[in-house]
Design a protein around this motif. Structure first.
Motif, short mmCIF file in Angstrom:
data_model
loop_
_atom_site.label_atom_id
_atom_site.label_comp_id
_atom_site.label_asym_id
_atom_site.label_seq_id
_atom_site.Cartn_x
_atom_site.Cartn_y
_atom_site.Cartn_z
N PRO A 100 37.77 -48.20 2.16
CA PRO A 100 38.57 -49.02 1.54
C PRO A 100 38.47 -49.05 0.74
O PRO A 100 38.78 -48.35 -0.24
CB PRO A 100 36.62 -49.84 1.27
CG PRO A 100 35.43 -48.65 1.60
CD PRO A 100 36.16 -47.99 2.58
N ASP A 151 30.50 -41.56 1.48
CA ASP A 151 30.34 -42.45 2.70
C ASP A 151 31.00 -42.99 3.09
O ASP A 151 31.85 -43.67 4.01
CB ASP A 151 30.44 -43.87 1.11
CG ASP A 151 29.73 -44.99 2.27
OD1 ASP A 151 29.48 -44.73 3.29
OD2 ASP A 151 29.55 -45.83 1.39
N SER A 211 31.88 -46.54 5.87
CA SER A 211 32.45 -47.09 4.85
C SER A 211 34.11 -46.64 5.59
O SER A 211 34.40 -47.84 5.49
CB SER A 211 32.44 -47.21 4.03
OG SER A 211 33.47 -46.49 3.08
N LEU A 270 41.26 -41.98 0.59
CA LEU A 270 40.19 -40.40 -0.26
C LEU A 270 40.75 -40.02 1.94
O LEU A 270 40.03 -38.91 1.37
CB LEU A 270 39.39 -40.91 -1.01
CG LEU A 270 38.71 -41.80 0.17
CD1 LEU A 270 37.18 -41.35 0.93
CD2 LEU A 270 37.58 -42.34 -1.21
N SER A 325 29.07 -52.57 1.50
CA SER A 325 29.51 -52.35 -0.24
C SER A 325 29.21 -50.55 0.07
O SER A 325 29.28 -49.92 0.77
CB SER A 325 29.07 -52.40 -0.78
OG SER A 325 30.48 -52.09 -1.96
N THR A 326 30.53 -50.17 -0.89
CA THR A 326 30.08 -48.49 -0.65
C THR A 326 29.77 -48.21 -2.64
O THR A 326 30.50 -49.16 -3.57
CB THR A 326 30.96 -47.69 -0.01
OG1 THR A 326 31.36 -46.15 -0.94
CG2 THR A 326 32.58 -48.37 -0.72
N ARG A 327 29.46 -46.58 -2.52
CA ARG A 327 29.27 -46.29 -4.20
C ARG A 327 30.61 -45.96 -4.40
O ARG A 327 30.17 -45.32 -5.78
CB ARG A 327 28.30 -45.46 -3.87
CG ARG A 327 27.23 -45.63 -4.47
CD ARG A 327 26.04 -44.32 -5.13
NE ARG A 327 26.83 -43.58 -6.54
CZ ARG A 327 26.30 -42.62 -6.00
NH1 ARG A 327 25.51 -41.91 -5.65
NH2 ARG A 327 27.51 -41.75 -6.97
N GLU A 328 31.27 -45.37 -3.91
CA GLU A 328 32.73 -44.69 -3.69
C GLU A 328 33.90 -45.63 -4.66
O GLU A 328 34.62 -45.70 -3.36
CB GLU A 328 33.37 -44.28 -2.46
CG GLU A 328 32.38 -43.11 -1.73
CD GLU A 328 33.27 -41.83 -1.54
OE1 GLU A 328 34.33 -41.55 -1.82
OE2 GLU A 328 32.77 -41.05 -0.49
N ASN A 329 33.15 -46.02 -5.74
CA ASN A 329 34.00 -47.21 -6.15
C ASN A 329 35.31 -46.57 -7.15
O ASN A 329 34.34 -46.21 -8.44
CB ASN A 329 32.64 -47.98 -7.32
CG ASN A 329 33.52 -49.20 -7.42
OD1 ASN A 329 34.29 -50.18 -7.00
ND2 ASN A 329 32.45 -50.19 -8.32
N ILE A 330 36.07 -45.69 -6.86
CA ILE A 330 36.70 -45.28 -7.78
C ILE A 330 38.47 -45.90 -7.77
O ILE A 330 39.02 -46.71 -7.14
CB ILE A 330 37.85 -44.34 -6.31
CG1 ILE A 330 36.74 -43.38 -5.74
CG2 ILE A 330 38.40 -42.97 -7.68
CD1 ILE A 330 37.05 -42.74 -4.94
N ALA A 359 39.37 -49.47 -3.91
CA ALA A 359 38.80 -50.69 -5.02
C ALA A 359 40.31 -51.38 -6.18
O ALA A 359 39.73 -51.60 -6.68
CB ALA A 359 37.33 -50.16 -5.78
N GLY A 360 40.73 -49.82 -6.57
CA GLY A 360 41.43 -49.90 -7.27
C GLY A 360 42.16 -51.24 -7.46
O GLY A 360 42.49 -51.99 -6.81
#
Lengths: 78, 337
Positions: free
Chosen positions: A74, A45, A48, A10, B171-176, A76-77
């Motif tokens: 980071p 963020d 991060s 991103l 950890s981060t809130r940008e959980n995409i 997450a997908g």
């Protein structure tokens, strides 16, 4: 001095590019360069986002001419 | 001719290596885009026991990348369907199904029963949970994650090597998720297959395991890069000393005077804080409805607004609540900041 920045995930999206070469004046640590690169970008963020200099994860190092800096958020997908 | 003949021919495998695979136990957490191809190749290779963990059900939108599933599986438990499909592929493999999420309570106990964990999850909370539980259980885990056309891959906690927290301490809130960003099916296919390869090397005890390194893959640019990572012993020691660090990603809601009811499961993120936020998962509503105020307006929310709408119907029809309002767009629309 010239430093190559590589953007990932991103961060690349927000920067609208995956790579650029920046001309820097004076001494700068990797962390300071990151702050400068992300300053105008809409990233919620920023903490991060990790930094690698010449393929080594490290944010305290002082940059030198020809360094390659990667900004790694980071993912997450799955 | 043995079913494993073509891999036994390799000097890296041989009859001894095949025996090692036969004795290996691998836990796959998340049988989705990454977990599907990984499970198929590990089953093919003759891993002795494979744990299949997923609390989710098959959705039509999964089929373009989650190659274990067929149209007729839509609506069924992923872990159960995966077991049926994989048993047909190789009846010599033992499968254990977990139709539940990995939690702070069950993680260490389940992981202890396996040699390696393969991370097929799609959220940061579970990745940190796997990481911490693997530190405590002293097991390696094979990590992969995806963002659009890019992937990250590494092996963590392998022979005292770096862990996920050594790369991403917080950890981060940008959980995409892939649901939100979109993904071509081949990308988790590539990453999941590479994860299976790491699992095989770990079990065989041969080759170069991707420990201490983070591999970055950009499928669209056909490019790859490997970043060296160092161990931060203090991150690991913290977990050893204090146990699993819960990654409750907290947030504030815009209106602090307003009553809210969160009907999501307890593991769903982010978690709003505040005295006027009640957390009662859908399944517990009929047991705990008395905790909900009935004399003032209460906003009910979930992740998207769908479950909360159903919750309101139940509370209205069965328990006579007339003070509930649905948060249409889900939690993201009421978060402050």
């Amino acid at each position: 001095m010239k430093v190559t920045i590589k953007y990932f995930g991103l961060v690349a999206e927000a920067a609208e590019k995956s790579e650029e070469v920046l001309e820097l004046n004076g001494e700068l640590t990797a962390l300071e360069l990151k702050a400068q690169c992300l300053e105008s970008l809409a990233i919620a963020d920023k903490e991060s986002v990790q930094i690698a200099v010449n393929q080594n994860l490290n944010d305290t190092i002082t940059l030198k001419d020809g360094d390659e800096v990667a900004l790694l958020p980071p993912f997450a997908g799955g | 001719m043995s079913r494993y003949d073509r891999q036994i021919k390799l000097t890296e495998v041989g009859p001894e290596g095949q025996k090692r695979l036969r004795n290996a136990k691998v836990l796959i957490v998340g049988v989705g885009g990454l977990g599907s191809p990984a499970a198929m190749y590990l089953t093919g290779a003759g891993i002795g026991k494979i744990g299949l963990m997923d609390h989710d059900k098959v959705d039509m939108s999964n089929l373009h990348r989650q190659v274990l599933f067929q149209e007729s599986d839509v609506g069924r438990s992923k872990a159960t369907v995966a077991k049926e499909r994989l048993e047909n592929q190789n009846s010599e493999v033992e499968f254990e199904v977990y139709q539940e999420p990995l939690t702070i309570e069950n993680a260490e106990n389940i992981i202890k029963q396996y040699d390696v964990v393969l991370d097929g999850t799609d959220n940061f909370e579970t990745k940190y949970l796997i990481n911490d539980a693997c530190i405590l259980a002293d097991k390696p885990w094979v990590f992969a994650s995806i963002y659009k056309n890019e992937g990250q891959l590494s092996v963590f906690n392998y022979e005292n090597g770096p862990t996920y927290r050594c790369v991403f301490p917080k950890s981060t809130r940008e959980n995409i998720s892939c649901e939100a960003t979109g993904v071509l099916g081949v990308l988790p296919g590539i990453l999941g297959t590479l994860q299976a390869a790491e699992v095989l090397k770990i079990n065989l005890g041969t080759g170069e395991v991707l420990s201490g390194k983070l591999k970055l893959i950009n499928m669209m640019q056909a490019s790859e890069q490997t970043i060296n990572i160092n161990k931060h012993s203090e991150e690991v020691e913290k977990i050893r000393k204090n146990g699993i660090a819960p990654v409750y990603i907290d947030c504030d809601l815009k209106n602090k005077e307003q009553w809210y009811l969160d009907v999501r499961e307890v593991f769903e993120q982010p978690k709003p804080k505040g005295k006027k936020v009640l957390s009662i998962p859908m399944g517990d509503l009929t047991l705990r409805y008395q905790e909900i105020p009935n004399n003032q307006e209460v906003f009910v929310f979930c992740q998207s607004g769908k479950r909360s709408k159903n919750a309101i119907e139940i509370l209205k029809n069965e328990f006579g609540f007339h003070n509930l309002k649905n948060v249409e767009g889900g939690i993201e629309t009421i978060i402050d900041g």
